[in-house]
Design an enzyme around this catalytic site. Structure first.
Site, PDB file in Angstrom:
ATOM      1  N   TRP A   1      56.204  92.467  45.263  1.00 42.83           N
ATOM      2  CA  TRP A   1      54.853  91.374  44.474  1.00 42.83           C
ATOM      3  C   TRP A   1      55.180  90.387  43.831  1.00 42.83           C
ATOM      4  O   TRP A   1      54.680  88.893  43.466  1.00 42.83           O
ATOM      5  CB  TRP A   1      54.482  92.033  43.007  1.00 42.83           C
ATOM      6  CG  TRP A   1      53.733  92.800  43.224  1.00 42.83           C
ATOM      7  CD1 TRP A   1      54.203  94.662  43.179  1.00 42.83           C
ATOM      8  CD2 TRP A   1      52.533  92.789  43.086  1.00 42.83           C
ATOM      9  NE1 TRP A   1      53.163  95.052  42.674  1.00 42.83           N
ATOM     10  CE2 TRP A   1      52.140  95.034  42.962  1.00 42.83           C
ATOM     11  CE3 TRP A   1      51.628  92.308  44.178  1.00 42.83           C
ATOM     12  CZ2 TRP A   1      50.747  95.052  43.760  1.00 42.83           C
ATOM     13  CZ3 TRP A   1      50.050  92.762  44.766  1.00 42.83           C
ATOM     14  CH2 TRP A   1      50.358  94.148  44.498  1.00 42.83           C
TER      15      TRP A   1
ATOM     16  N   GLU B   1      54.778  88.917  34.212  1.00 40.55           N
ATOM     17  CA  GLU B   1      55.085  87.917  33.716  1.00 40.55           C
ATOM     18  C   GLU B   1      54.723  88.536  31.938  1.00 40.55           C
ATOM     19  O   GLU B   1      54.929  88.211  31.371  1.00 40.55           O
ATOM     20  CB  GLU B   1      53.933  86.784  33.365  1.00 40.55           C
ATOM     21  CG  GLU B   1      54.078  85.897  34.259  1.00 40.55           C
ATOM     22  CD  GLU B   1      55.188  84.636  34.845  1.00 40.55           C
ATOM     23  OE1 GLU B   1      55.981  85.187  34.539  1.00 40.55           O
ATOM     24  OE2 GLU B   1      55.520  84.180  36.411  1.00 40.55           O
TER      25      GLU B   1
ATOM     26  N   THR C   1      53.579  92.359  30.642  1.00 40.66           N
ATOM     27  CA  THR C   1      52.155  92.950  30.796  1.00 40.66           C
ATOM     28  C   THR C   1      52.209  93.455  29.408  1.00 40.66           C
ATOM     29  O   THR C   1      53.108  93.205  28.327  1.00 40.66           O
ATOM     30  CB  THR C   1      52.163  95.087  30.831  1.00 40.66           C
ATOM     31  OG1 THR C   1      53.817  95.493  30.429  1.00 40.66           O
ATOM     32  CG2 THR C   1      52.905  94.901  32.508  1.00 40.66           C
TER      33      THR C   1
HETATM   34  C1  LIG Z   1      49.718  89.131  41.546  1.00 40.48           C
HETATM   35  C2  LIG Z   1      50.993  89.362  40.840  1.00 40.48           C
HETATM   36  C3  LIG Z   1      51.840  88.352  41.161  1.00 40.48           C
HETATM   37  C4  LIG Z   1      53.123  88.975  40.486  1.00 40.48           C
HETATM   38  N1  LIG Z   1      53.805  87.388  41.314  1.00 40.48           N
HETATM   39  C5  LIG Z   1      55.536  88.391  40.793  1.00 40.48           C
HETATM   40  C6  LIG Z   1      56.965  87.285  41.213  1.00 40.48           C
HETATM   41  O1  LIG Z   1      56.097  86.059  42.326  1.00 40.48           O
HETATM   42  N2  LIG Z   1      58.267  87.293  41.167  1.00 40.48           N
HETATM   43  C7  LIG Z   1      58.204  88.169  40.836  1.00 40.48           C
HETATM   44  O2  LIG Z   1      59.778  88.598  40.461  1.00 40.48           O
HETATM   45  N3  LIG Z   1      57.524  88.996  39.900  1.00 40.48           N
HETATM   46  C8  LIG Z   1      56.406  89.078  40.380  1.00 40.48           C
HETATM   47  N4  LIG Z   1      54.765  90.034  39.933  1.00 40.48           N
HETATM   48  C9  LIG Z   1      55.430  91.505  39.225  1.00 40.48           C
HETATM   49  C10 LIG Z   1      55.167  91.360  38.093  1.00 40.48           C
HETATM   50  O3  LIG Z   1      56.372  90.973  37.049  1.00 40.48           O
HETATM   51  C11 LIG Z   1      54.687  93.016  37.409  1.00 40.48           C
HETATM   52  O4  LIG Z   1      54.095  93.536  38.120  1.00 40.48           O
HETATM   53  C12 LIG Z   1      55.635  92.938  36.310  1.00 40.48           C
HETATM   54  O5  LIG Z   1      56.554  92.853  35.486  1.00 40.48           O
HETATM   55  C13 LIG Z   1      55.248  94.776  36.186  1.00 40.48           C
HETATM   56  O6  LIG Z   1      55.830  95.433  36.248  1.00 40.48           O
HETATM   57  P1  LIG Z   1      55.192  96.933  36.813  1.00 40.48           P
HETATM   58  O7  LIG Z   1      53.911  96.373  37.900  1.00 40.48           O
HETATM   59  O8  LIG Z   1      56.515  97.476  38.090  1.00 40.48           O
HETATM   60  O9  LIG Z   1      54.886  97.874  36.370  1.00 40.48           O
HETATM   61  P2  LIG Z   1      55.720  99.016  35.629  1.00 40.48           P
HETATM   62  O10 LIG Z   1      56.637  98.414  34.600  1.00 40.48           O
HETATM   63  O11 LIG Z   1      55.772 100.026  36.073  1.00 40.48           O
HETATM   64  O12 LIG Z   1      54.727  99.542  34.624  1.00 40.48           O
HETATM   65  C14 LIG Z   1      53.965 100.093  34.275  1.00 40.48           C
HETATM   66  C15 LIG Z   1      53.277 100.388  33.362  1.00 40.48           C
HETATM   67  O13 LIG Z   1      54.127 100.745  32.329  1.00 40.48           O
HETATM   68  C16 LIG Z   1      53.722 100.140  31.196  1.00 40.48           C
HETATM   69  N5  LIG Z   1      55.303 100.082  30.627  1.00 40.48           N
HETATM   70  C17 LIG Z   1      56.929 100.008  31.154  1.00 40.48           C
HETATM   71  N6  LIG Z   1      57.586  99.863  30.280  1.00 40.48           N
HETATM   72  C18 LIG Z   1      57.101 100.265  29.061  1.00 40.48           C
HETATM   73  C19 LIG Z   1      57.699  99.962  27.474  1.00 40.48           C
HETATM   74  N7  LIG Z   1      58.833 100.424  26.910  1.00 40.48           N
HETATM   75  N8  LIG Z   1      56.265 100.551  26.640  1.00 40.48           N
HETATM   76  C20 LIG Z   1      55.805 100.519  27.206  1.00 40.48           C
HETATM   77  N9  LIG Z   1      54.727 101.048  28.318  1.00 40.48           N
HETATM   78  C21 LIG Z   1      56.051 100.686  29.097  1.00 40.48           C
HETATM   79  C22 LIG Z   1      53.663  98.919  31.606  1.00 40.48           C
HETATM   80  O14 LIG Z   1      53.327  98.185  30.396  1.00 40.48           O
HETATM   81  C23 LIG Z   1      52.276  99.214  32.235  1.00 40.48           C
HETATM   82  O15 LIG Z   1      51.702  98.806  32.047  1.00 40.48           O
HETATM   83  C24 LIG Z   1      53.634  89.873  40.866  1.00 40.48           C
HETATM   84  C25 LIG Z   1      52.571  91.192  40.361  1.00 40.48           C
HETATM   85  C26 LIG Z   1      51.487  91.162  40.327  1.00 40.48           C
HETATM   86  C27 LIG Z   1      50.180  91.691  40.134  1.00 40.48           C
END
Ligand SMILES: Cc1cc2nc3c(=O)[nH]c(=O)nc-3n(C[C@H](O)[C@H](O)[C@H](O)COP(=O)(O)OP(=O)(O)OC[C@H]3O[C@@H](n4cnc5c(N)ncnc54)[C@H](O)[C@@H]3O)c2cc1C
Length: 399
Positions: A177, A378, A380
């Site tokens: 991502w 940034e 969730t």
């Molecule tokens: C369009 C886009 C641009 C991005 N750009 C960048 C970038 O430039 N650089 C970069 O490094 N990253 C980037 N990201 C990544 C982004 O930061 C991550 O998607 C985000 O941190 C969430 O991680 P994940 O998608 O792996 O979801 P996960 O961490 O797997 O989470 C999935 C779900 O579980 C929930 N969850 C997780 N842990 C807990 C908890 N302890 N308690 C309750 N709920 C929880 C989350 O809130 C979410 O609802 C980007 C993402 C997108 C979609």
């Protein structure tokens, strides 16, 4: 005095519809002038093209240098060709850009708040001289690699490693991502070392670095996010960002970007609300404009209330940031609230547009789709709730 308003509409309504509480009076003339320059750029260069870019999943690299010339890249940073603007000015620019499209505001966030901020805060003098002037001008593009296929909300679980081999570092791992990576000249890559998590300045031409755009996206289509693989990427000893060790490094950059998002989301919301208001005034059903129905007016009023409140939150937060007293937990307040409200506003605006609202001829559903990503990156919604819950209770509930 004779009332010459025979139409039954309030002649002051247009002003109230745009800025009900006259929030413009809270900004300086200089702040408003900058805001208006960005608004004009969005009107001229983004609005006429965004539907086509979005449909074609095209990131308009051709306007990056124009954004640099306008002072939008690394705009809150000082020196090294950066504009040195205030937090409030940066926020106003983010709002206007996102009124055009979240993808373009995201570009400015990744380039300025993530990649440039990391180098500016933690880089050596050589790193700063080498990269920042070109990035500020839009001649060079940067990306910021923290997230991994198996490490999102919990970046401490990252698997990417950087190991010393004589005078060199060798990086192996994968990132997911990562905004702009396939067109970036330089990547700031966060990796585990024997000393903890460190940041590395990686020219993307280095052998072993590969970035592949993620396809089939249903939002953020006018922007690029990539999978990165790092296979035996060899870097000189001075590639490491010298001034930070540990997750406080990437988190301090994320806080810069999160701050901009709370403003940007209100731009997407404002644009959706204004599209719905204009449509409601000209669309007729049951013999009159749909703006004349009480249910439509309630929707419009609710949208306007939340936009004005959201801008107030962003402005107050920006003034705290400019005063140097802003706490990360306070950024979570604005990011959570403003993105959550903005999605609701964009969806509500779409209902007013009826069937026509599901096409790219109108902005609300495009903004709503974009904001699905904005609420996830940034931090969730859930992560920001946990940050704020810890601040209220003193008890971390992350694990
Ligand atoms: C369009 C886009 C641009 C991005 N750009 C960048 C970038 O430039 N650089 C970069 O490094 N990253 C980037 N990201 C990544 C982004 O930061 C991550 O998607 C985000 O941190 C969430 O991680 P994940 O998608 O792996 O979801 P996960 O961490 O797997 O989470 C999935 C779900 O579980 C929930 N969850 C997780 N842990 C807990 C908890 N302890 N308690 C309750 N709920 C929880 C989350 O809130 C979410 O609802 C980007 C993402 C997108 C979609």
């Amino acid at each position: 005095m004779t009332d010459t308003n025979t139409t039954g509409t309030d002649p002051g309504a247009a002003g109230l519809a745009r800025d009900y509480l006259d929030l413009d009076s809270l900004f300086s003339a200089g702040e408003l002038a900058l805001r208006d320059r960005v608004r004009a750029f969005v009107a001229e260069r983004i609005r006429p093209n965004i539907g086509a870019w979005y449909e074609a999943a095209h990131f308009p690299r051709e306007i990056v240098k124009e954004m640099g010339a306008l002072g939008l890249l690394g705009m809150h940073l000082t020196g090294y060709g950066c504009p040195g603007r205030s937090a409030v000015e940066y926020g106003l620019a983010a709002l206007e850009l996102e009124a055009g499209d979240s993808g373009l505001r995201t570009f400015v966030s990744v380039q300025g708040s993530l990649a440039m901020s990391a180098i500016h805060k933690f880089g050596s003098e050589e790193h700063k001289q080498r990269w920042l002037p070109g990035m500020a001008a839009g001649e060079l593009i940067g990306c910021f690699g923290l997230t991994e296929p198996t490490a999102g909300s919990d970046p401490a679980s990252m698997l990417t490693t950087a190991v010393r081999d004589g005078d060199e570092w060798v990086i192996d791992g994968a990132k997911r991502w990562i905004g702009l990576a396939s067109i970036a000249d330089v990547a700031v890559i966060w990796a585990k070392t024997s000393e903890g998590i460190r940041g590395f300045v990686v020219p993307t031409a280095t052998p072993g670095f590969a970035a592949t755009p993620i396809g089939r996206k249903l939002g953020m289509r006018a922007s690029i996010q990539c999978d990165i693989t790092l296979s035996g990427v060899r870097l000189p000893a001075d590639a490491v960002l010298p001034a930070v060790t540990g997750l406080k490094g990437p988190f301090s950059c994320l806080n810069e970007a999160r701050y901009g998002i709370m403003w940007g989301a209100m731009g997407a919301a404002r644009d959706s609300y204004e599209a719905a208001l204009a449509y409601a005034q000209q669309r007729r059903q049951f013999g009159k404009p749909i703006a004349g129905f009480q249910l439509t007016q309630q929707k419009l009023v609710d949208m306007m209330l939340e936009i004005q409140k959201g801008v107030l939150v962003a402005l107050h937060t920006g003034r705290l940031k400019d005063a140097g007293t802003l706490r990360p937990e306070q950024i979570s307040f604005g990011k959570l609230n403003n993105v959550r409200e903005a999605i609701a506003i964009c969806r509500q605006a779409r209902t007013i547009l009826g069937g026509n609202g599901i096409t790219l001829d109108h902005s609300p559903v495009r903004h709503a789709s974009n904001l699905e990503s904005v609420r996830t990156y940034e931090g969730t919604d859930e992560v920001h709730i946990l940050i704020m819950g810890r601040a209220l209770t003193g008890i971390p509930a992350f694990a």
